[in-house]
Design an enzyme around this catalytic site. Structure first.
Site, PDB file in Angstrom:
ATOM      1  N   HIS A  67      16.926  13.946  36.858  1.00  0.00           N
ATOM      2  CA  HIS A  67      17.602  12.812  37.503  1.00  0.00           C
ATOM      3  C   HIS A  67      16.764  11.533  37.477  1.00  0.00           C
ATOM      4  CE1 HIS A  67      19.880  16.232  39.515  1.00  0.00           C
ATOM      5  NE2 HIS A  67      20.784  15.581  38.807  1.00  0.00           N
ATOM      6  N   ASP A 162      26.463  11.505  33.810  1.00  0.00           N
ATOM      7  CA  ASP A 162      25.736  12.730  34.149  1.00  0.00           C
ATOM      8  C   ASP A 162      26.701  13.906  34.002  1.00  0.00           C
ATOM      9  OD1 ASP A 162      24.080  14.669  35.089  1.00  0.00           O
ATOM     10  OD2 ASP A 162      24.166  14.038  37.185  1.00  0.00           O
TER      11      ASP A 162
HETATM   12  N1  SPD Z   1      22.604  21.548  29.371  1.00  0.00           N
HETATM   13  C1  SPD Z   1      22.480  20.769  30.521  1.00  0.00           C
HETATM   14  C2  SPD Z   1      23.146  19.455  30.484  1.00  0.00           C
HETATM   15  C3  SPD Z   1      22.886  18.811  31.765  1.00  0.00           C
HETATM   16  C4  SPD Z   1      23.800  17.827  32.182  1.00  0.00           C
HETATM   17  N2  SPD Z   1      23.844  17.430  33.531  1.00  0.00           N
HETATM   18  C5  SPD Z   1      23.227  18.216  34.522  1.00  0.00           C
HETATM   19  C6  SPD Z   1      23.684  17.855  35.871  1.00  0.00           C
HETATM   20  C7  SPD Z   1      22.595  17.443  36.750  1.00  0.00           C
HETATM   21  N3  SPD Z   1      23.013  16.468  37.688  1.00  0.00           N
END
Ligand code: SPD
Length: 287
Positions: A67, A162
Site C-alpha cells: 500500500h 487497487d
Molecule cells: N496478486 C495480487 C494483486 C494484488 C492486488 N491488490 C491487492 C489488494 C490490496 N489492497
C-alpha cells in the site's frame, strides 16, 4: 512475541504457472460472494490475510509493502491532492495510507464487492484502521469501470487502481478503454497510479500494461518493489501523468508529514525503486 499461537496450520498456496506461493496458515473463513471466492487465513508468519479467488491479496504483516508503494509516490507528487479516487481497495489499506495526507478533502473508494469490505472490517480491522471512520472517505459499492466512464472530466487530482489480478471482476481494469477514461477524469497536474503485477510471474501483462498506459497518458513509469507473499515476491506499480513525469519527484513537505510512519516508502526508496528496472524489462518496454 510468541510466534506459535496459531496451531494446526496447513499450507495455503496460490498456484500460478506450475509454481506454488504458499504460507502455513489456518483458514478461518472461506465463502463465495456474488463475485468471487473470499478466504481469510491466519498465519504465524504474516498474521491474518485475505485471498480472492485463491490469490493472495494482503496480510497484516505484508500490507505496508504494497500500500505504501501504491499510494505515496502519487500523493507526494501530484500538484493538488484534494480529490482522490480509489478503484477497488476493499481491504481499506490504500485508503488508510491516503488519509495520512491531510490535504485530502474527499476520498471516493469504489469497490464492486461489498462482502470484501465487510469481511476485511471484521477479520482484518487493522488494515483499514482509522480510514473506515474518517468522514473524508465515501464508499460506493459499484463497478469501478462504470464509475470512471460516468465521472466528469477533470474531476480527480489522483486516481489509484487497487484491483486484484486480471481475471474475474478486475479484468476490465487492465484495458485501454479503462485507462482512457481515467485520463479523461484526471485533472491537469494529476497522477494516475495502479498496481501493475510482477515482471517475473506476469511478464507479458506487466509489459503490455506499462506500454498501454504510456500511450494513453504520454508519461508512465513502473516502480519495482517486493510483496513477499505475491507470486515471485517481486512486484510493480505504475504511475502516469499527462504533462510530464511529475510522479518521479516527491515533494519534501508532503513526504515529511508521512515519513515517520512508513515502513517501506521514503524519498530515497522511491528514487531507487523507479530506477531498479532490469535490462530485460527495459528492452521489452522499448519495443
Ligand atoms: N496478486 C495480487 C494483486 C494484488 C492486488 N491488490 C491487492 C489488494 C490490496 N489492497
Amino acid at each position: 512475541m510468541d510466534k506459535s499461537h496459531v496451531e494446526k496450520l496447513n499450507w495455503i498456496d496460490e498456484i500460478h504457472e506450475d509454481v506454488r506461493y504458499g504460507l502455513k496458515a489456518k483458514v478461518i473463513l472461506d465463502e463465495y460472494s456474488d463475485y468471487q471466492r473470499i478466504t481469510i487465513i491466519e498465519s504465524n508468519r504474516y498474521g491474518k490475510g485475505l485471498l480472492l479467488d485463491s490469490c493472495w491479496m494482503t496480510a497484516e504483516f505484508q500490507e505496508k509493502h504494497y500500500h505504501e508503494a501504491l499510494v505515496h509516490p502519487a500523493l507526494c507528487s501530484a500538484n493538488d491532492i484534494k480529490r482522490v479516487l480509489i478503484i477497488g481497495g476493499g481491504d481499506g489499506g490504500t485508503a488508510k495510507e491516503c488519509l495520512r495526507h491531510k490535504q485530502i478533502k474527499n476520498l471516493d473508494l469504489i469497490e464492486i464487492d461489498n462482502r470484501v469490505i465487510e469481511v476485511c472490517q471484521e477479520y482484518l480491522p487493522g488494515i483499514g484502521s482509522y480510514a473506515w471512520k474518517d468522514p473524508r472517505l465515501n464508499i460506493k459499492i459499484e463497478d469501478g469501470i462504470t464509475w470512471v466512464s460516468n465521472a466528469h472530466e477533470n474531476s480527480y487530482d489522483v486516481i489509484i487502481v487497487d484491483g486484484s489480478d486480471p481475471k474475474g471482476p478486475a479484468k476490465g481494469l487492465f484495458n485501454r478503454n479503462f485507462y482512457e477514461n481515467c485520463k479523461r477524469i484526471l485533472k491537469p497536474g494529476g497522477v494516475f497510479a495502479t498496481q501493475s503485477e510482477s515482471p517475473e510471474s506476469f511478464f507479458k501483462i506487466h509489459i503490455e500494461m506499462v506500454q498501454i498506459i504510456r500511450e494513453v497518458f504520454n508519461f508512465a513509469d513502473p516502480l519495482y518493489g517486493w510483496v513477499p507473499m505475491y507470486p515471485s515476491g517481486w512486484w510493480s506499480w505504475t504511475f502516469a501523468s499527462k504533462e510530464s513525469p511529475i510522479y518521479l519527484n516527491p515533494m519534501k513537505e508532503r513526504a515529511d508529514q508521512i515519513k515517520e510512519e512508513c515502513e517501506i516508502w521514503s524519498i530515497r526508496w522511491q528514487q531507487g525503486a523507479f530506477h531498479a528496472m532490469p535490462a530485460f524489462v527495459e528492452r521489452a518496454l522499448e519495443k
